[in-house]
Design a protein around this motif. Structure first.
Motif, PDB file in Angstrom:
ATOM      1  N   LEU A  89       0.831  -1.194   0.000  1.00  0.00           N
ATOM      2  CA  LEU A  89       0.000   0.000   0.000  1.00  0.00           C
ATOM      3  C   LEU A  89       0.868   1.247   0.000  1.00  0.00           C
ATOM      4  CD1 LEU A  89      -2.362  -0.962   2.972  1.00  0.00           C
ATOM      5  CD2 LEU A  89      -2.844  -1.268   0.547  1.00  0.00           C
ATOM      6  N   SER A  90       0.341   2.299  -0.579  1.00  0.00           N
ATOM      7  CA  SER A  90       0.956   3.610  -0.450  1.00  0.00           C
ATOM      8  C   SER A  90       0.273   4.277   0.741  1.00  0.00           C
ATOM      9  CB  SER A  90       0.725   4.423  -1.724  1.00  0.00           C
ATOM     10  OG  SER A  90       1.184   5.735  -1.547  1.00  0.00           O
ATOM     11  N   VAL A  91       1.006   4.381   1.874  1.00  0.00           N
ATOM     12  CA  VAL A  91       0.356   4.874   3.084  1.00  0.00           C
ATOM     13  C   VAL A  91       0.650   6.331   3.399  1.00  0.00           C
ATOM     14  CG1 VAL A  91      -0.017   2.667   4.215  1.00  0.00           C
ATOM     15  CG2 VAL A  91       2.165   3.836   4.507  1.00  0.00           C
ATOM     16  N   THR A  92       1.763   6.850   2.903  1.00  0.00           N
ATOM     17  CA  THR A  92       2.083   8.258   3.091  1.00  0.00           C
ATOM     18  C   THR A  92       2.754   8.765   1.826  1.00  0.00           C
ATOM     19  OG1 THR A  92       4.337   8.073   3.961  1.00  0.00           O
ATOM     20  CG2 THR A  92       2.536   7.813   5.557  1.00  0.00           C
ATOM     21  N   GLU A  93       3.061  10.033   1.803  1.00  0.00           N
ATOM     22  CA  GLU A  93       3.711  10.616   0.635  1.00  0.00           C
ATOM     23  C   GLU A  93       5.076   9.988   0.372  1.00  0.00           C
ATOM     24  OE1 GLU A  93       5.457  14.953  -0.589  1.00  0.00           O
ATOM     25  OE2 GLU A  93       3.574  14.904   0.535  1.00  0.00           O
ATOM     26  N   ASP A  94       5.779   9.599   1.429  1.00  0.00           N
ATOM     27  CA  ASP A  94       7.141   9.104   1.281  1.00  0.00           C
ATOM     28  C   ASP A  94       7.319   7.609   1.529  1.00  0.00           C
ATOM     29  OD1 ASP A  94       8.228  11.656   0.677  1.00  0.00           O
ATOM     30  OD2 ASP A  94       8.219  12.162   2.809  1.00  0.00           O
ATOM     31  N   TRP A  95       6.317   6.942   2.083  1.00  0.00           N
ATOM     32  CA  TRP A  95       6.487   5.554   2.503  1.00  0.00           C
ATOM     33  C   TRP A  95       5.452   4.614   1.895  1.00  0.00           C
ATOM     34  CZ3 TRP A  95      10.583   3.990   5.462  1.00  0.00           C
ATOM     35  CH2 TRP A  95      11.333   4.997   6.066  1.00  0.00           C
ATOM     36  N   SER A  96       5.929   3.425   1.504  1.00  0.00           N
ATOM     37  CA  SER A  96       5.063   2.322   1.105  1.00  0.00           C
ATOM     38  C   SER A  96       5.053   1.293   2.220  1.00  0.00           C
ATOM     39  CB  SER A  96       5.603   1.649  -0.166  1.00  0.00           C
ATOM     40  OG  SER A  96       5.517   2.512  -1.263  1.00  0.00           O
ATOM     41  N   ALA A  97       3.976   0.561   2.325  1.00  0.00           N
ATOM     42  CA  ALA A  97       3.853  -0.472   3.341  1.00  0.00           C
ATOM     43  C   ALA A  97       3.589  -1.810   2.654  1.00  0.00           C
ATOM     44  CB  ALA A  97       2.700  -0.143   4.287  1.00  0.00           C
ATOM     45  N   THR A  98       4.420  -2.797   2.959  1.00  0.00           N
ATOM     46  CA  THR A  98       4.243  -4.141   2.418  1.00  0.00           C
ATOM     47  C   THR A  98       3.841  -5.063   3.565  1.00  0.00           C
ATOM     48  OG1 THR A  98       5.932  -3.745   0.726  1.00  0.00           O
ATOM     49  CG2 THR A  98       5.353  -6.046   1.178  1.00  0.00           C
ATOM     50  N   LYS A  99       2.725  -5.737   3.391  1.00  0.00           N
ATOM     51  CA  LYS A  99       2.225  -6.652   4.415  1.00  0.00           C
ATOM     52  C   LYS A  99       2.838  -8.029   4.197  1.00  0.00           C
ATOM     53  CE  LYS A  99      -2.081  -8.468   6.357  1.00  0.00           C
ATOM     54  NZ  LYS A  99      -3.553  -8.478   6.197  1.00  0.00           N
ATOM     55  N   LEU A 100       3.405  -8.559   5.288  1.00  0.00           N
ATOM     56  CA  LEU A 100       3.997  -9.892   5.257  1.00  0.00           C
ATOM     57  C   LEU A 100       3.401 -10.742   6.362  1.00  0.00           C
ATOM     58  CD1 LEU A 100       6.887  -7.775   5.034  1.00  0.00           C
ATOM     59  CD2 LEU A 100       7.230  -9.799   3.653  1.00  0.00           C
ATOM     60  N   VAL A 101       3.206 -12.012   6.075  1.00  0.00           N
ATOM     61  CA  VAL A 101       2.662 -12.943   7.061  1.00  0.00           C
ATOM     62  C   VAL A 101       3.457 -14.238   7.008  1.00  0.00           C
ATOM     63  CG1 VAL A 101       0.317 -11.993   6.941  1.00  0.00           C
ATOM     64  CG2 VAL A 101       0.966 -13.889   5.438  1.00  0.00           C
ATOM     65  N   VAL A 102       3.377 -15.009   8.080  1.00  0.00           N
ATOM     66  CA  VAL A 102       3.941 -16.353   8.074  1.00  0.00           C
ATOM     67  C   VAL A 102       2.856 -17.263   7.511  1.00  0.00           C
ATOM     68  CG1 VAL A 102       4.834 -18.246   9.474  1.00  0.00           C
ATOM     69  CG2 VAL A 102       5.379 -15.878  10.088  1.00  0.00           C
ATOM     70  N   PRO A 103       3.130 -17.916   6.375  1.00  0.00           N
ATOM     71  CA  PRO A 103       2.102 -18.811   5.825  1.00  0.00           C
ATOM     72  C   PRO A 103       1.732 -19.886   6.825  1.00  0.00           C
ATOM     73  CG  PRO A 103       3.942 -18.519   4.289  1.00  0.00           C
ATOM     74  CD  PRO A 103       4.344 -17.908   5.589  1.00  0.00           C
ATOM     75  N   LYS A 104       0.458 -20.259   6.855  1.00  0.00           N
ATOM     76  CA  LYS A 104      -0.006 -21.258   7.818  1.00  0.00           C
ATOM     77  C   LYS A 104       0.818 -22.545   7.731  1.00  0.00           C
ATOM     78  CE  LYS A 104      -4.846 -19.774   8.265  1.00  0.00           C
ATOM     79  NZ  LYS A 104      -4.518 -18.486   8.689  1.00  0.00           N
ATOM     80  N   SER A 105       1.189 -22.938   6.547  1.00  0.00           N
ATOM     81  CA  SER A 105       1.989 -24.165   6.395  1.00  0.00           C
ATOM     82  C   SER A 105       3.439 -23.963   6.851  1.00  0.00           C
ATOM     83  CB  SER A 105       1.982 -24.621   4.936  1.00  0.00           C
ATOM     84  OG  SER A 105       2.557 -23.611   4.112  1.00  0.00           O
ATOM     85  N   GLY A 106       3.846 -22.693   7.009  1.00  0.00           N
ATOM     86  CA  GLY A 106       5.229 -22.405   7.396  1.00  0.00           C
ATOM     87  C   GLY A 106       5.443 -22.378   8.898  1.00  0.00           C
TER      88      GLY A 106
END
Length: 146
Positions: free
Chosen positions: A126-143
């Motif tokens: 996501l583009s959350v601010t003028e200067d920063w992007s946010a990438t969502k990361l999760v631990v996969p259930k199988s991981g």
């Protein structure tokens, strides 16, 4: 700044944090904070959760890790491994990186390569601010090993 501008800013900030899917009472661990971080976004996150951030020295299990990361901050895989220690099962990592053209920009391909090496999967950016992007990361259930 006019009262109208103040009101508009106040209205946008919670929307930024709300887009991250955070909930009241969630514990957020913040790592990589520096002067270049977006304080409005940080304030909005605290407003949504109603909690202060905890740092990397916490003994708590956290719901979310907010990782501010720039190209010069070192190895992204190492950073991911370090943050997984305190993240609860089903927790989320929000990787905050400078946008294209900003100092410290991190290539998307670097994130895409580092995440699976550390046992994480990227789900959205996501583009959350003028200067920063946010990438969502999760631990996969199988991981998850347990």
């Amino acid at each position: 700044m006019s009262a109208t501008a103040d009101h508009a800013d106040g209205k946008e900030q919670p929307n930024m944090a709300a887009r991250l899917g955070l909930e009241a009472g969630w514990i957020v661990q913040e790592i990589g904070y520096d002067d270049d971080c977006d304080d409005d976004l940080r304030d909005a996150i605290r407003a949504v959760t109603g909690e202060e951030f905890v740092d990397e020295d916490t003994d708590e299990v956290v719901d979310v890790v907010l990782l501010w990361f720039r190209e010069e901050d070192g190895d992204l895989v190492d950073a991911f491994f370090e943050i997984l220690t305190d993240l609860k099962a089903g927790g989320v990592v929000w990787l905050m990186t400078p946008k294209v053209g900003r100092d410290g920009y991190v290539e998307g391909s670097e994130i895409a390569e580092a995440a699976p090496t550390a046992g994480l999967a990227t789900t959205s950016t996501l583009s959350v601010t003028e200067d920063w992007s946010a990438t969502k990361l999760v631990v996969p259930k199988s991981g998850r090993r347990g």
